[in-house]
Design a protein around this motif. Structure first.
Motif, mmCIF file in Angstrom:
data_model
loop_
_atom_site.group_PDB
_atom_site.id
_atom_site.type_symbol
_atom_site.label_atom_id
_atom_site.label_comp_id
_atom_site.label_asym_id
_atom_site.label_seq_id
_atom_site.Cartn_x
_atom_site.Cartn_y
_atom_site.Cartn_z
ATOM 1 N N HIS A 182 23.466 -4.852 -16.797
ATOM 2 C CA HIS A 182 24.535 -4.099 -17.835
ATOM 3 C C HIS A 182 23.937 -4.092 -19.008
ATOM 4 C CE1 HIS A 182 27.903 -5.670 -14.848
ATOM 5 N NE2 HIS A 182 28.381 -4.546 -15.334
ATOM 6 N N GLY A 183 22.865 -4.755 -19.562
ATOM 7 C CA GLY A 183 22.564 -4.986 -20.967
ATOM 8 C C GLY A 183 22.166 -3.791 -21.815
ATOM 9 N N PRO A 184 21.464 -2.723 -21.107
ATOM 10 C CA PRO A 184 20.913 -1.566 -21.953
ATOM 11 C C PRO A 184 22.185 -0.809 -22.655
ATOM 12 C CG PRO A 184 19.828 -1.551 -20.143
ATOM 13 C CD PRO A 184 20.723 -2.782 -19.797
ATOM 14 N N LYS A 185 22.963 -0.732 -22.145
ATOM 15 C CA LYS A 185 24.423 0.198 -22.629
ATOM 16 C C LYS A 185 25.041 -0.718 -23.972
ATOM 17 C CE LYS A 185 28.919 2.005 -21.702
ATOM 18 N NZ LYS A 185 29.885 2.263 -20.283
ATOM 19 N N GLU A 186 24.803 -2.043 -23.921
ATOM 20 C CA GLU A 186 25.160 -2.708 -25.036
ATOM 21 C C GLU A 186 24.139 -2.509 -26.015
ATOM 22 O OE1 GLU A 186 26.678 -6.776 -24.673
ATOM 23 O OE2 GLU A 186 27.453 -6.071 -22.545
ATOM 24 N N ILE A 187 22.821 -2.751 -25.820
ATOM 25 C CA ILE A 187 21.769 -2.596 -26.732
ATOM 26 C C ILE A 187 21.795 -1.488 -27.410
ATOM 27 C CG2 ILE A 187 18.976 -2.615 -27.110
ATOM 28 C CD1 ILE A 187 18.936 -4.685 -24.698
ATOM 29 N N LEU A 188 21.918 -0.284 -26.645
ATOM 30 C CA LEU A 188 21.767 1.053 -27.202
ATOM 31 C C LEU A 188 23.046 1.636 -27.737
ATOM 32 C CD1 LEU A 188 19.251 2.736 -24.642
ATOM 33 C CD2 LEU A 188 18.874 1.656 -26.866
ATOM 34 N N GLU A 189 24.076 0.811 -27.565
ATOM 35 C CA GLU A 189 25.420 1.402 -27.935
ATOM 36 C C GLU A 189 25.964 2.645 -27.708
ATOM 37 O OE1 GLU A 189 26.131 1.087 -32.419
ATOM 38 O OE2 GLU A 189 26.105 -1.231 -32.307
ATOM 39 N N ASP A 190 25.951 2.709 -25.934
ATOM 40 C CA ASP A 190 26.420 3.793 -25.550
ATOM 41 C C ASP A 190 25.513 4.890 -25.656
ATOM 42 O OD1 ASP A 190 28.470 2.679 -23.806
ATOM 43 O OD2 ASP A 190 29.997 2.888 -25.786
ATOM 44 N N GLY A 191 24.445 4.634 -26.012
ATOM 45 C CA GLY A 191 23.137 5.919 -26.002
ATOM 46 C C GLY A 191 23.040 6.276 -27.531
ATOM 47 N N LYS A 192 23.645 5.451 -28.517
ATOM 48 C CA LYS A 192 23.431 5.884 -30.054
ATOM 49 C C LYS A 192 21.967 5.897 -30.407
ATOM 50 C CE LYS A 192 25.110 4.196 -34.544
ATOM 51 N NZ LYS A 192 26.251 3.261 -35.014
ATOM 52 N N TYR A 193 21.475 4.715 -29.767
ATOM 53 C CA TYR A 193 20.087 4.412 -30.219
ATOM 54 C C TYR A 193 18.848 4.930 -29.080
ATOM 55 C CZ TYR A 193 22.144 1.817 -33.824
ATOM 56 O OH TYR A 193 22.968 1.322 -34.752
ATOM 57 N N GLY A 194 19.324 5.796 -28.153
ATOM 58 C CA GLY A 194 18.292 6.117 -27.043
ATOM 59 C C GLY A 194 19.127 6.442 -25.925
ATOM 60 N N PRO A 195 18.638 7.391 -25.055
ATOM 61 C CA PRO A 195 19.266 8.194 -23.991
ATOM 62 C C PRO A 195 19.500 7.153 -22.986
ATOM 63 C CG PRO A 195 17.054 9.147 -24.094
ATOM 64 C CD PRO A 195 17.311 8.342 -25.612
ATOM 65 N N LEU A 196 20.576 7.005 -22.221
ATOM 66 C CA LEU A 196 21.036 6.273 -21.018
ATOM 67 C C LEU A 196 21.018 7.217 -19.945
ATOM 68 C CD1 LEU A 196 23.597 4.018 -22.735
ATOM 69 C CD2 LEU A 196 21.391 3.205 -21.596
ATOM 70 N N VAL A 197 20.210 7.034 -18.905
ATOM 71 C CA VAL A 197 20.073 7.953 -17.715
ATOM 72 C C VAL A 197 20.752 7.215 -16.295
ATOM 73 C CG1 VAL A 197 18.429 9.492 -18.573
ATOM 74 C CG2 VAL A 197 17.807 7.408 -16.896
ATOM 75 N N PRO A 198 21.150 7.899 -15.391
ATOM 76 C CA PRO A 198 21.617 7.141 -14.240
ATOM 77 C C PRO A 198 20.295 6.391 -13.413
ATOM 78 C CG PRO A 198 22.584 9.390 -14.221
ATOM 79 C CD PRO A 198 21.548 9.341 -15.251
ATOM 80 N N VAL A 199 20.841 5.243 -12.884
ATOM 81 C CA VAL A 199 20.003 4.454 -12.147
ATOM 82 C C VAL A 199 19.227 5.290 -10.976
ATOM 83 C CG1 VAL A 199 19.587 2.416 -10.703
ATOM 84 C CG2 VAL A 199 21.113 2.278 -12.897
ATOM 85 N N GLY A 200 18.008 5.038 -10.820
ATOM 86 C CA GLY A 200 17.409 5.810 -9.790
ATOM 87 C C GLY A 200 17.282 7.336 -9.589
ATOM 88 N N ASP A 201 17.524 8.135 -10.941
ATOM 89 C CA ASP A 201 17.565 9.520 -11.217
ATOM 90 C C ASP A 201 16.151 9.771 -11.636
ATOM 91 O OD1 ASP A 201 17.880 12.162 -11.671
ATOM 92 O OD2 ASP A 201 20.101 11.989 -11.856
ATOM 93 N N ALA A 202 15.165 10.155 -10.971
ATOM 94 C CA ALA A 202 14.032 10.732 -11.568
ATOM 95 C C ALA A 202 14.185 11.838 -12.276
ATOM 96 C CB ALA A 202 13.029 10.621 -10.444
#
Length: 363
Positions: A300-320
């Motif tokens: 769960h942590g990355p979404k909180e660290i990056l504030e929903d993508g504000k500080y870096g892109p978030l991509v689906p798990v396992g999606d190369a």
């Protein structure tokens, strides 16, 4: 002044171990008496312990075997507080405190997302049952992210809001100094192709397979390289994948390194490809070095660290494919390094230490 004890299995290279090092060192720097109890005194981080920390080796190989030695310790030294980290150590700590019949306050710290944690070991599959049975006996339970805390409450049928969240102690002056240390590697020379970096134990949780497959796609479009820092049981399988993809010449598996920050500060971008995390310390560390980051939106942590993508892109798990697209875009988009560093500084060592001291009643 309260006599405080910390308990965990070993000091092998991992996020939880780094957290305990930061906390124990920080406590003694504030004049607090600290014992660090290890199930077995081994690991790459042993040389990072402050000499004023009293290290106690229970000389066992399994958490269950450590119960009796821990009971003896509690009866003899009677610390005011025992702060235990990681599930298997936490269960042993609860049993030991119950058997010792001492007034020591027990605080349990969970570093992962329980509902997502996977293990092929039979005994690990029984952990949730015993955790649900025993964890309520602790005076306090701490989770390392808001979502991980709520997940643990739900998984263990605990009252909503009963688990306290304290973000891990990650950033301090030492990290900044280490990031600036000289690092001579031909791949990191000024005119070399951009280097993607990923750091962590070579385990299923970290899913290096997806990172490697994504890199192979990016490499076809943009000359680039990938460095992997860390050791673990999946090294042979990861090396086989790299060989199968015919990218051996552009992937370097450096193993465990004492100072990953020097690599982070010179990398073009950092990748976290985990399937699950409690928080994701390495993501914060890379940001503290001013390095662009890409992460899976894992629980769960990355979404909180990056504030929903504000500080870096978030991509689906396992999606190369999605990860490869994000990696390419990061290379093409200028990044505000100071903005990343400012966000990372929120996860400071001093902030976490102050919050832990407040939980155990030391101002």
């Amino acid at each position: 002044m309260k006599h405080t004890a910390f308990f965990l299995p070993t000091l092998h290279g991992g996020g939880a171990e780094k957290v305990v090092i930061a906390l124990t060192n920080g406590f003694v720097e504030r004049g607090i008496s600290v014992d660090l109890i290890l199930i077995n005194i081994e690991g790459e981080y042993l040389n990072q312990i402050n000499p004023e920390v009293n290290v106690i080796d229970l000389k066992q190989t399994r958490a269950l075997n450590a119960v009796i030695p821990l009971v003896k310790y509690l009866k003899e030294f009677k610390p005011s507080v025992l702060i235990s980290h990681m599930s298997r150590a936490n269960l042993a700590a609860i049993i030991a405190k119950t058997c010792a019949r001492v007034d020591t306050s027990l605080i349990l710290v969970e570093h992962n997302t329980l509902s997502a944690t996977q293990s092929k070991l039979f005994r690990a599959k029984l952990f949730p049952f015993f955790m649900q049975l025993l964890y309520p006996k602790a005076e306090k339970i701490i989770g390392v992210s808001q979502a991980a805390s709520r997940d643990l409450e739900k998984s263990l049928s605990l009252k909503s809001g009963s688990i306290t969240t304290i973000y891990n102690p990650v950033v301090d002056d030492a990290l900044g100094l280490k990031a600036k240390q000289s690092l001579k590697h031909q791949w990191l020379a000024t005119d070399s192709p951009p280097v993607f970096l990923t750091v962590g134990r070579l385990t299923e949780q970290k899913d290096f397979y997806t990172a490697i497959n994504a890199f192979a796609m990016v490499r076809k479009k943009i000359p680039s390289r990938l460095m992997i820092l860390g050791e673990g049981e999946l090294r042979p399988q990861i090396e086989e994948l790299i060989d199968t993809l015919d990218i051996t010449q552009d992937v370097h598996m450096a193993g465990f390194v004492q100072n990953p920050y020097a690599y982070m500060s010179q990398a073009a971008a950092f990748i976290l490809s985990s399937r699950w995390e409690g928080l994701g310390n390495v993501l914060i560390e890379a940001m503290a070095c001013g390095t662009p980051v890409i992460s899976t939106n894992c629980p769960h942590g990355p979404k909180e660290i990056l504030e929903d993508g504000k500080y870096g892109p978030l991509v689906p798990v396992g999606d190369a494919n999605a990860l490869a697209n994000a990696m390419q875009k990061v290379l093409e988009t200028p990044i505000d390094r100071e903005r990343l560093i400012e966000r990372a500084n929120y996860f400071s060592v001093q902030r976490a230490i102050t919050q832990y001291l407040s939980v155990i009643g030391i101002n």
